[in-house]
Design a protein around this motif. Structure first.
Motif, mmCIF file in Angstrom:
data_model
loop_
_atom_site.group_PDB
_atom_site.id
_atom_site.type_symbol
_atom_site.label_atom_id
_atom_site.label_comp_id
_atom_site.label_asym_id
_atom_site.label_seq_id
_atom_site.Cartn_x
_atom_site.Cartn_y
_atom_site.Cartn_z
ATOM 1 N N UNK A 1 11.309 3.475 7.314
ATOM 2 C CA UNK A 1 11.665 2.332 8.163
ATOM 3 C C UNK A 1 12.192 1.179 7.325
ATOM 4 N N UNK B 1 6.678 4.450 6.815
ATOM 5 C CA UNK B 1 6.942 3.036 6.547
ATOM 6 C C UNK B 1 8.087 2.886 5.555
ATOM 7 N N UNK C 1 -1.756 0.271 8.793
ATOM 8 C CA UNK C 1 -0.422 0.857 8.609
ATOM 9 C C UNK C 1 0.255 1.105 9.953
ATOM 10 N N UNK C 2 -0.536 1.484 10.940
ATOM 11 C CA UNK C 2 0.033 1.736 12.266
ATOM 12 C C UNK C 2 0.584 0.464 12.880
ATOM 13 N N UNK C 3 -0.161 -0.627 12.717
ATOM 14 C CA UNK C 3 0.333 -1.890 13.264
ATOM 15 C C UNK C 3 1.610 -2.300 12.554
ATOM 16 N N UNK C 4 1.672 -1.993 11.276
ATOM 17 C CA UNK C 4 2.876 -2.343 10.549
ATOM 18 C C UNK C 4 4.058 -1.504 11.028
ATOM 19 N N UNK C 5 3.806 -0.237 11.301
ATOM 20 C CA UNK C 5 4.867 0.628 11.835
ATOM 21 C C UNK C 5 5.387 0.075 13.154
ATOM 22 N N UNK C 6 4.465 -0.383 13.981
ATOM 23 C CA UNK C 6 4.874 -0.943 15.263
ATOM 24 C C UNK C 6 5.750 -2.174 15.059
ATOM 25 N N UNK D 1 -11.003 4.220 5.670
ATOM 26 C CA UNK D 1 -9.792 4.987 5.969
ATOM 27 C C UNK D 1 -9.256 4.634 7.345
ATOM 28 N N UNK D 2 -10.164 4.533 8.304
ATOM 29 C CA UNK D 2 -9.724 4.200 9.668
ATOM 30 C C UNK D 2 -9.101 2.807 9.727
ATOM 31 N N UNK E 1 -4.155 4.823 16.283
ATOM 32 C CA UNK E 1 -4.883 3.992 15.325
ATOM 33 C C UNK E 1 -4.751 2.502 15.607
ATOM 34 N N UNK E 2 -3.638 2.126 16.218
ATOM 35 C CA UNK E 2 -3.413 0.691 16.445
ATOM 36 C C UNK E 2 -3.735 0.300 17.878
ATOM 37 N N UNK F 1 7.612 -2.819 12.477
ATOM 38 C CA UNK F 1 8.905 -2.381 11.948
ATOM 39 C C UNK F 1 9.775 -1.825 13.067
ATOM 40 N N UNK G 1 -7.582 1.301 7.342
ATOM 41 C CA UNK G 1 -6.276 1.363 6.694
ATOM 42 C C UNK G 1 -5.261 2.038 7.621
ATOM 43 N N UNK G 2 -5.681 3.063 8.320
ATOM 44 C CA UNK G 2 -4.775 3.727 9.277
ATOM 45 C C UNK G 2 -4.348 2.751 10.367
ATOM 46 N N UNK G 3 -5.284 1.942 10.818
ATOM 47 C CA UNK G 3 -4.948 0.959 11.848
ATOM 48 C C UNK G 3 -3.945 -0.059 11.306
ATOM 49 N N UNK H 1 0.803 -1.230 0.000
ATOM 50 C CA UNK H 1 0.000 0.000 0.000
ATOM 51 C C UNK H 1 0.829 1.270 0.000
ATOM 52 N N UNK H 2 2.082 1.176 0.440
ATOM 53 C CA UNK H 2 2.862 2.400 0.620
ATOM 54 C C UNK H 2 2.806 3.346 -0.586
ATOM 55 N N UNK I 1 -2.660 9.137 6.067
ATOM 56 C CA UNK I 1 -2.234 7.916 5.376
ATOM 57 C C UNK I 1 -0.914 8.154 4.632
ATOM 58 N N UNK J 1 2.580 6.312 5.506
ATOM 59 C CA UNK J 1 3.199 5.558 4.419
ATOM 60 C C UNK J 1 4.642 5.987 4.205
#
Lengths: 228, 228
Positions: free
Chosen positions: B136, B133, A129-134, A122-123, B86-87, A136, A125-127, A82-83, B126, B130
């Motif tokens: 990272x 991400x 991406x946020x989990x993915x940031x965590x 949207x929410x 968000x997460x 990483x 998707x934000x969740x 998605x990035x 978003x 992104x």
DNA sequence: CTTCTTTTTTGATCTAAGTCAAAGCGCACT
DNA sequence: AGTGCGCTTTGACTTAGATCAAAAAAGAAG
């Protein structure tokens, strides 16, 4: 099972109502990839993003000498790629199906329209991406601040947590892939598993591993050293 | 300068119209932090997220032995600490103001309402997540697949790109912080800068660095080795 | 200017983990 | 059951970079 049902089971689309779900279903492209087949390559122009329906997809970077660092294994229900949808530019990593996988592809432009109309999409998707940031953040921490035994111990405990927590677990990837995920090489994984076994922390039979001394594994994971 | 003007200059809020901008301004808390003062700590419960107005904030992880891996320096206009919004859960890293900083704080609940009503705010967020991400991904790549000289060369070229591209640049952080960002220690940075100098790749005078041989730096960054 | 404190450099040593090479296993498939 | 191929293990060796210790420089503060 129909496409609508499959789509409605994807966490990203949870909370969408019938009509919106139909719109999503209208734009999806249903694709199949064989074992070892690339889904996209780093640097490629992105036309949209993907969701794994079944199978598994390896997301990874490659060094100039061919060493690979696995960023993540995308499992059923998870999205990837998605990035570039939101940040522009190209795919920042490679994606390869490591088993026969069914994958839904969502074209960029249409999906962006959907997401702009639908706050819950949207929410979600934000969740995501946020989990993915965590995740990483944790990966960076492990690579930079822990030694390999610590990373491996953390992974075993994580697998145990994902499973039934009984202490019995089965690696769902090869040890070579595990090495790629932990930023090391198969030989090192092999040696450290051997050491953990000889110290009585675990028992290994092929891909089946039993955790015998969880405390010692926790200590290793927290930065402790092997006491030979 | 009024709060409205400051808020309207934050990329996250670009494209918002007057009324929405007012709503954002209504919920912001204007805070000031001194040099070395923590903004939040890893594991803390998150009540909202932050945007740097002026100054600089270091986002970092800490190992059990006290070594720090810097994830990012948040500069004016950038947000940080959104992941738990968000997460769910807690802050995944520490944040510390490394100079006198003015920081806007946005409380979670109210901001979530705003974002649900305003698609462009969601899209901006978003895009922001992104880009993070992507950053990272690069950090993981560098830590895992490049040696320290390669990381350092990449950073110098990046700084040069951010600057006027003339080949003359000034480190805006101490070499110790640079070490923390590149996943190494100050001694190593010092030695490698020394080596680069003696090979004629760069010239160093304190924090001023001149790039003399960009090609060799590119080679290093791409995985090449020093040829003694 | 002088005194402190903080950064940076330099040298000597140590160690985790990578590389290279060679067996050994185990599973899939005819 | 046998044959291969991919995965895993083991051993000997090398090396990048961390650690420890101390000196040297550079800023900041009075």
């Amino acid at each position: 099972m129909g496409i609508v049902d499959l789509v409605s089971e994807i966490p990203l689309f949870h909370g969408l109502h019938g009509e919106q779900l139909e719109e999503v279903v209208d734009i999806v492209a249903d694709q199949t990839f064989g074992r070892g087949q690339p889904v996209f390559s780093e640097g490629e122009e992105a036309a949209g993003f993907y969701v794994v329906v079944s199978g598994r997809v390896k997301i990874f970077k490659l060094s100039s000498e061919g060493k690979e660092q696995i960023l993540h294994f995308a499992e059923p229900g998870e999205s990837f790629g998605e990035v570039p949808m939101f940040a522009g530019g190209r795919f920042p990593a490679h994606a390869e199906s490591i088993e026969k996988s069914r994958i839904f592809f969502f074209p960029r432009a249409v999906f962006l329209e959907l997401i702009e109309k639908d706050p819950s999409l949207a929410m979600n998707m934000l969740a995501e991406l946020s989990m993915r940031l965590r995740r990483f953040t944790r990966l960076v921490e492990e690579l930079s601040l822990k030694e390999v035994p610590g990373r491996l111990a953390a992974y075993l405990l994580y697998l145990n947590g994902r499973g039934d927590g009984s202490g019995d677990l089965e690696l769902d990837i090869t040890k070579g892939q595990l090495a790629g995920l932990l930023g090391t090489i198969p030989e090192t994984i092999s040696r450290i598993l051997g050491k953990m076994s000889s110290l009585g922390f675990i028992r290994v039979r092929g891909r089946r591993i039993t955790l015998l001394d969880r405390q010692s594994l926790e200590d290793l994971s927290a930065g402790g050293k092997f006491i030979i």
